[in-house]
Design a protein around this motif. Sequence first.
Motif, PDB file in Angstrom:
ATOM      1  N   ALA A 231       0.843  -1.302  -0.005  1.00 14.85           N
ATOM      2  CA  ALA A 231      -0.032   0.182   0.019  1.00 14.85           C
ATOM      3  C   ALA A 231       0.808   1.150   0.062  1.00 14.85           C
ATOM      4  O   ALA A 231       0.620   2.233  -0.602  1.00 14.85           O
ATOM      5  N   SER A 232       2.100   1.376   0.755  1.00 15.14           N
ATOM      6  CA  SER A 232       3.036   2.412   0.819  1.00 15.14           C
ATOM      7  C   SER A 232       3.348   2.553  -0.600  1.00 15.14           C
ATOM      8  O   SER A 232       3.918   3.852  -0.633  1.00 15.14           O
ATOM      9  N   LEU A 233       3.550   1.760  -1.482  1.00 17.09           N
ATOM     10  CA  LEU A 233       3.980   1.840  -2.554  1.00 17.09           C
ATOM     11  C   LEU A 233       2.772   2.253  -3.662  1.00 17.09           C
ATOM     12  O   LEU A 233       3.171   2.562  -4.951  1.00 17.09           O
ATOM     13  N   GLY A 234       1.880   2.597  -3.240  1.00 16.04           N
ATOM     14  CA  GLY A 234       0.623   2.987  -3.642  1.00 16.04           C
ATOM     15  C   GLY A 234       0.065   2.255  -4.720  1.00 16.04           C
ATOM     16  O   GLY A 234      -0.734   2.190  -5.761  1.00 16.04           O
ATOM     17  N   LEU A 235       0.209   0.723  -4.491  1.00 18.22           N
ATOM     18  CA  LEU A 235      -0.466  -0.530  -5.151  1.00 18.22           C
ATOM     19  C   LEU A 235      -1.451  -1.082  -3.905  1.00 18.22           C
ATOM     20  O   LEU A 235      -1.044  -1.943  -3.131  1.00 18.22           O
ATOM     21  N   GLY A 236      -2.821  -0.642  -4.167  1.00 19.14           N
ATOM     22  CA  GLY A 236      -3.624  -1.450  -3.165  1.00 19.14           C
ATOM     23  C   GLY A 236      -4.081  -2.910  -3.469  1.00 19.14           C
ATOM     24  O   GLY A 236      -4.656  -3.239  -4.212  1.00 19.14           O
ATOM     25  N   ALA A 237      -2.971  -3.776  -2.874  1.00 15.33           N
ATOM     26  CA  ALA A 237      -3.130  -5.212  -3.253  1.00 15.33           C
ATOM     27  C   ALA A 237      -3.832  -5.822  -2.090  1.00 15.33           C
ATOM     28  O   ALA A 237      -3.299  -5.745  -0.821  1.00 15.33           O
ATOM     29  N   ARG A 238      -5.027  -6.382  -2.038  1.00 13.69           N
ATOM     30  CA  ARG A 238      -5.513  -7.124  -1.266  1.00 13.69           C
ATOM     31  C   ARG A 238      -5.914  -8.546  -1.678  1.00 13.69           C
ATOM     32  O   ARG A 238      -6.382  -9.438  -0.858  1.00 13.69           O
TER      33      ARG A 238
END
Lengths: 242, 242
Positions: A231-238
Amino acid sequence: MSEQQPPNRRARLREQTTAEIKATALKLMAAGGPDAIALRAIAREMGMTAGAVYSYFATRDDLVTTLIGDVYTAAVASAESARDAVSEADPGARIMAWALAMRGWALENPEGFRLVYGDPVPGYQAPEEGPGKEAELRACTGLLDLVAAAWPKAAALQSDSRRYEWTDFDPALVAHAQADFPDLPPTALALTLRVWGRMHGLVALEIYGHLRALAHDPAAVYRDEMDDLVASLGLGARAEAE
Amino acid sequence: MSEQQPPNRRARLREQTTAEIKATALKLMAAGGPDAIALRAIAREMGMTAGAVYSYFATRDDLVTTLIGDVYTAAVASAESARDAVSEADPGARIMAWALAMRGWALENPEGFRLVYGDPVPGYQAPEEGPGKEAELRACTGLLDLVAAAWPKAAALQSDSRRYEWTDFDPALVAHAQADFPDLPPTALALTLRVWGRMHGLVALEIYGHLRALAHDPAAVYRDEMDDLVASLGLGARAEAE
DNA sequence: ACTTATTTTGAACGCCGTGTAGTAATTCAA
DNA sequence: TTGAATTACTACACGGCGTTCAAAATAAGT
């Protein structure tokens, strides 16, 4: 009967014995930790004399260095293939795959992890160059690729605190970065190292037993941490979390 | 009559010799790494026989365990005092102070870091209980305090992925959390461990030499990472960075 | 078959942790 | 004060370790 081994059956035997020494060393290490890599024990296991091993490795540290290179390379390769099993369209999932592969390898192979990332063995001093460094560079470039894929989105989320120059980093890493990602700024390299540290920290604590008593499910904590990293890399992976 | 040495001059001498053994061990460790902690070498240095040391420590691992406790405790104490030198009004700066103190200690005392966080010594197995565990708990509660101070703001920034129960964590840590911060949810403990891992990762890589070749200024990378950590807890700290 | 290069042995050296037996010193009780 | 019990220590032995070295065994090239 006729010998198809061209000129050198000797070289063949040599390679075979070298491989057996390494295999035996790894077996002993898996059983008793990196300290169990003892030339005498290896030789005993193989039915030869300790001195004979010196025809294959000049010193025990040389053997350890070789093993580090092998083990490290294998670990990186497994991380790479785990990453490559995920579509490039989902950079966050690729980062997650890399991270989980690395942790999985460490848990399956804790002695290997200690060998590569810890004090390998009593009085061992890591050499400046060699296959170990090569594997390490490969690990870093692997991470760099992941960071680069995330960079457009990640850059906006980074605090622009410190300014880095290309000369702040290892030339080989810089060369790779500039060749494959011409638009990437030096800060991305710092971010890569930070990502590395973040993936490494919890695993190191876990492997060395500092986490076991404190948390019953280190895997969950690690996944949370990696979720936060992604998330901190701007990639919302869930999606791949469950 | 003379009551200054209660009944036992013997106990006094014993304590003194014990201290000398530990000091010598630390000296040897500082000079030659954790593996240099050899009973024979210590005894030689002190002018006695190796066997005599067994009057003070049942085994070499016992000595190492004691040293781990001492060193770990000293490290945590230094982190605590660094933290306490910063006003409670600035939780972010307190976290930063803790992190920088820990890294500073590790750099000044790399062998101590290896002793505490690495494979301490050839065939050492860490005991389940003892002063080492106590110091570790103290380190964790120290971090927990920091996380708790940041919690109101930090909670909002955490992904609510996994649900934790109090039973997921070490009872002693849970007791501390519930006693001092009744409103804190179990997730905060997971966050504490993640913060620990994040502080640990880059330092571990640096101490074991994995960062040296890649980055010329690991301190800058670490500070960036800690800035990001503080920010991720909802505490925008930048003042103490320069 | 003879020469040459390589591999292996076996013994040695000096480290290491750990036991054991015995000795000297200290402490405690009578 | 004397005798018994505890403690600190030495001296030596055992097995394991990495490493070295001369000599023997094995393979390769001619």
